[in-house]
Design an enzyme around this catalytic site. Sequence first.
Site, PDB file in Angstrom:
ATOM      1  N   LYS A 130       0.867  -1.183   0.000  1.00  0.00           N
ATOM      2  CA  LYS A 130       0.000   0.000   0.000  1.00  0.00           C
ATOM      3  C   LYS A 130       0.899   1.227   0.000  1.00  0.00           C
ATOM      4  O   LYS A 130       2.035   1.161   0.473  1.00  0.00           O
ATOM      5  CB  LYS A 130      -0.883   0.012   1.251  1.00  0.00           C
ATOM      6  CG  LYS A 130      -2.123   0.875   1.124  1.00  0.00           C
ATOM      7  CD  LYS A 130      -3.285   0.149   0.468  1.00  0.00           C
ATOM      8  CE  LYS A 130      -4.434   1.080   0.183  1.00  0.00           C
ATOM      9  NZ  LYS A 130      -5.633   0.357  -0.276  1.00  0.00           N
ATOM     10  N   ASP A 170      -6.952   4.305  -4.673  1.00  0.00           N
ATOM     11  CA  ASP A 170      -7.623   4.187  -3.373  1.00  0.00           C
ATOM     12  C   ASP A 170      -8.246   5.561  -3.116  1.00  0.00           C
ATOM     13  O   ASP A 170      -8.457   6.325  -4.067  1.00  0.00           O
ATOM     14  CB  ASP A 170      -6.624   3.787  -2.269  1.00  0.00           C
ATOM     15  CG  ASP A 170      -7.302   3.397  -0.951  1.00  0.00           C
ATOM     16  OD1 ASP A 170      -7.880   2.303  -0.880  1.00  0.00           O
ATOM     17  OD2 ASP A 170      -7.275   4.194   0.007  1.00  0.00           O
TER      18      ASP A 170
HETATM   19  P1  NDP Z   1     -13.074   7.598  -2.753  1.00  0.00           P
HETATM   20  O1  NDP Z   1     -12.000   8.583  -2.633  1.00  0.00           O
HETATM   21  O2  NDP Z   1     -13.703   7.357  -4.078  1.00  0.00           O
HETATM   22  O3  NDP Z   1     -14.256   7.932  -1.729  1.00  0.00           O
HETATM   23  C1  NDP Z   1     -14.034   8.007  -0.357  1.00  0.00           C
HETATM   24  C2  NDP Z   1     -15.320   8.418   0.327  1.00  0.00           C
HETATM   25  O4  NDP Z   1     -15.140   8.344   1.729  1.00  0.00           O
HETATM   26  C3  NDP Z   1     -15.727   9.862   0.033  1.00  0.00           C
HETATM   27  O5  NDP Z   1     -17.116   9.961   0.085  1.00  0.00           O
HETATM   28  C4  NDP Z   1     -15.062  10.611   1.175  1.00  0.00           C
HETATM   29  O6  NDP Z   1     -15.675  11.846   1.479  1.00  0.00           O
HETATM   30  C5  NDP Z   1     -15.268   9.639   2.312  1.00  0.00           C
HETATM   31  N1  NDP Z   1     -14.242   9.837   3.333  1.00  0.00           N
HETATM   32  C6  NDP Z   1     -12.895   9.789   3.165  1.00  0.00           C
HETATM   33  N2  NDP Z   1     -12.267  10.042   4.321  1.00  0.00           N
HETATM   34  C7  NDP Z   1     -13.242  10.278   5.226  1.00  0.00           C
HETATM   35  C8  NDP Z   1     -13.242  10.584   6.592  1.00  0.00           C
HETATM   36  N3  NDP Z   1     -12.098  10.723   7.268  1.00  0.00           N
HETATM   37  N4  NDP Z   1     -14.451  10.730   7.211  1.00  0.00           N
HETATM   38  C9  NDP Z   1     -15.611  10.593   6.526  1.00  0.00           C
HETATM   39  N5  NDP Z   1     -15.666  10.296   5.218  1.00  0.00           N
HETATM   40  C10 NDP Z   1     -14.510  10.137   4.586  1.00  0.00           C
HETATM   41  O7  NDP Z   1     -12.477   6.231  -2.156  1.00  0.00           O
HETATM   42  P2  NDP Z   1     -12.968   4.747  -2.395  1.00  0.00           P
HETATM   43  O8  NDP Z   1     -14.430   4.701  -2.510  1.00  0.00           O
HETATM   44  O9  NDP Z   1     -12.123   4.160  -3.442  1.00  0.00           O
HETATM   45  O10 NDP Z   1     -12.505   4.060  -1.017  1.00  0.00           O
HETATM   46  C11 NDP Z   1     -13.349   3.976   0.135  1.00  0.00           C
HETATM   47  C12 NDP Z   1     -12.850   2.906   1.069  1.00  0.00           C
HETATM   48  O11 NDP Z   1     -12.824   1.644   0.388  1.00  0.00           O
HETATM   49  C13 NDP Z   1     -11.417   3.103   1.611  1.00  0.00           C
HETATM   50  O12 NDP Z   1     -11.348   2.545   2.907  1.00  0.00           O
HETATM   51  C14 NDP Z   1     -10.593   2.243   0.663  1.00  0.00           C
HETATM   52  O13 NDP Z   1      -9.368   1.846   1.242  1.00  0.00           O
HETATM   53  C15 NDP Z   1     -11.533   1.075   0.475  1.00  0.00           C
HETATM   54  N6  NDP Z   1     -11.279   0.255  -0.703  1.00  0.00           N
HETATM   55  C16 NDP Z   1     -11.309   0.818  -1.951  1.00  0.00           C
HETATM   56  C17 NDP Z   1     -11.107   0.008  -3.064  1.00  0.00           C
HETATM   57  C18 NDP Z   1     -11.281   0.535  -4.440  1.00  0.00           C
HETATM   58  O14 NDP Z   1     -11.285  -0.286  -5.373  1.00  0.00           O
HETATM   59  N7  NDP Z   1     -11.445   1.814  -4.660  1.00  0.00           N
HETATM   60  C19 NDP Z   1     -10.730  -1.406  -2.914  1.00  0.00           C
HETATM   61  C20 NDP Z   1     -10.840  -1.919  -1.562  1.00  0.00           C
HETATM   62  C21 NDP Z   1     -11.057  -1.080  -0.510  1.00  0.00           C
HETATM   63  P3  NDP Z   1     -14.968  13.222   1.048  1.00  0.00           P
HETATM   64  O15 NDP Z   1     -15.309  13.396  -0.389  1.00  0.00           O
HETATM   65  O16 NDP Z   1     -15.579  14.241   1.946  1.00  0.00           O
HETATM   66  O17 NDP Z   1     -13.491  13.061   1.301  1.00  0.00           O
END
Ligand code: NDP
Length: 451
Positions: A130, A170
């Site tokens: 990562k 991510d």
């Molecule tokens: P994105 O950047 O597309 O979206 C992240 C979302 O989470 C946004 O809505 C963001 O809101 C919110 N968010 C981020 N940080 C915080 C916080 N501290 N408190 C509240 N909301 C928060 O990321 P992904 O959808 O790709 O990833 C989401 C999760 O899934 C992560 O844990 C990632 O590690 C996991 N994941 C992702 C994969 C992938 O294929 N993308 C694969 C496996 C796991 P805002 O816009 O306000 O920041």
Amino acid sequence: MAIADHVDFNRFMEGVKRRNPHQTEFVQAVQEVAEDIFDFIEDKEEYHSEQILRRISEPDRVVSFRVCWEDDNGSIRVQRGWRVQNNNAIGPYKGGLRFHPSVNESVLKFLAFEQTFKNALTGLPMGGGKGGSNFNPKGKSTREIMRFCQSFMTELYRHIGPDTDVPAGDIGVGAREIGYMFGQYKRITNEFSGVLTGKGLEFGGSLIRPEATGYGAVYFLADMLATKDADLSGKTAVISGSGNVATHAAEKIGQLGGKVLTLSDSGGFIHDPDGIDQEKLDWVKHHKTHRRGRISEYVDEFSGATFHEGKRPWNVECDVALPCATQNELMGEDARALVKNGCMAVSEGANMPTDLEGVHVFKDAKILFAPGKAANAGGVAVSGLEMSQNSERRPWSEDELQKMLRDIMHGIHQRCLTYGDHGGGYTDYVKGANIAGFKKVADAMLAFGVV
Ligand code: NDP
């Protein structure tokens, strides 16, 4: 656990804490896995004598580097970048890059540790890694993002490679950022290879990669419900996040007949009692991805919905819940609220969204609870398939990939059942995922001797 094991376990965790001071997320992730592994290895001498648990909780290497870039005002900005190469016992390091101000070494070490077991669970030959930076993409211009990505890759390129380490996206790293980083890698090395996944379809990306994590988390949820002769039809779902994982999880819930009530971002959550259907989801995707907007603006667009500033959605009554935003966003009291309100299943789209107390609440209540390392493995699985397509230099069809994703998620569910079945109809999916993932990596490490 027997009393002697408790003593050993406490001693082991004390060592982890001592060696990783102030790295609370990493310690939390190791503890969650070690709690299950201690029981499993109790009577397996080889794992003890070869110190496998001790070795598996130490990353192979952590690379930290400076990333300088120039903003639109001509000011020089300095960020820190990292790549954690956690374990390559079963394949090249593989795992995403995160750009977010909360990124630090502890967060990336926890994610790389989790990734190692997740990747093993998929059945594909991928090790765990990562990386990322404390760079905050919010409010930056496209040119600033490009300059940052190029500078980041100018150092990262020497540590990665299609058979060494294959990063992906991510939080904060989507198709745009992958494009800029791939372009810079290609420019520096003069090599067109499958060094990153999540690429655009025009230059080696795979169909269904954007959908895979969210869809996979819902497939896993459906498999869990099926063990209770239930399905998603008519079920209400509470989802956090509004990014890649959350929106695709919501889409699949809708396709399988469920009704999504909430989405969120770091500003708060929206509650739409009428349900967030495909048309509304398309608006959210466009709003968040292309306009870089906030979820609060949903209520101006769709009447009947309410915005709850600074809050998380776990008090909204639902049948199933999918935390899909970030780590430690569903705490013990949230878990108790979900259980009290009759939630029957939780599938983690995000990595470690539930804290340790919350995990124990779900386990004690014996509801269906899928940890991220199992439920959200669909994304990295399709990344693995992207690597295969890049090596073969031939893209596969959407139908082939959809079927493979479904089969892989089904396989992960079966592996969890094998090691997590407690009898009496209760499956501890956390334990099942931890043991199945651990065993594969540990057995490969045993084969290599002390290295
Ligand atoms: P994105 O950047 O597309 O979206 C992240 C979302 O989470 C946004 O809505 C963001 O809101 C919110 N968010 C981020 N940080 C915080 C916080 N501290 N408190 C509240 N909301 C928060 O990321 P992904 O959808 O790709 O990833 C989401 C999760 O899934 C992560 O844990 C990632 O590690 C996991 N994941 C992702 C994969 C992938 O294929 N993308 C694969 C496996 C796991 P805002 O816009 O306000 O920041």
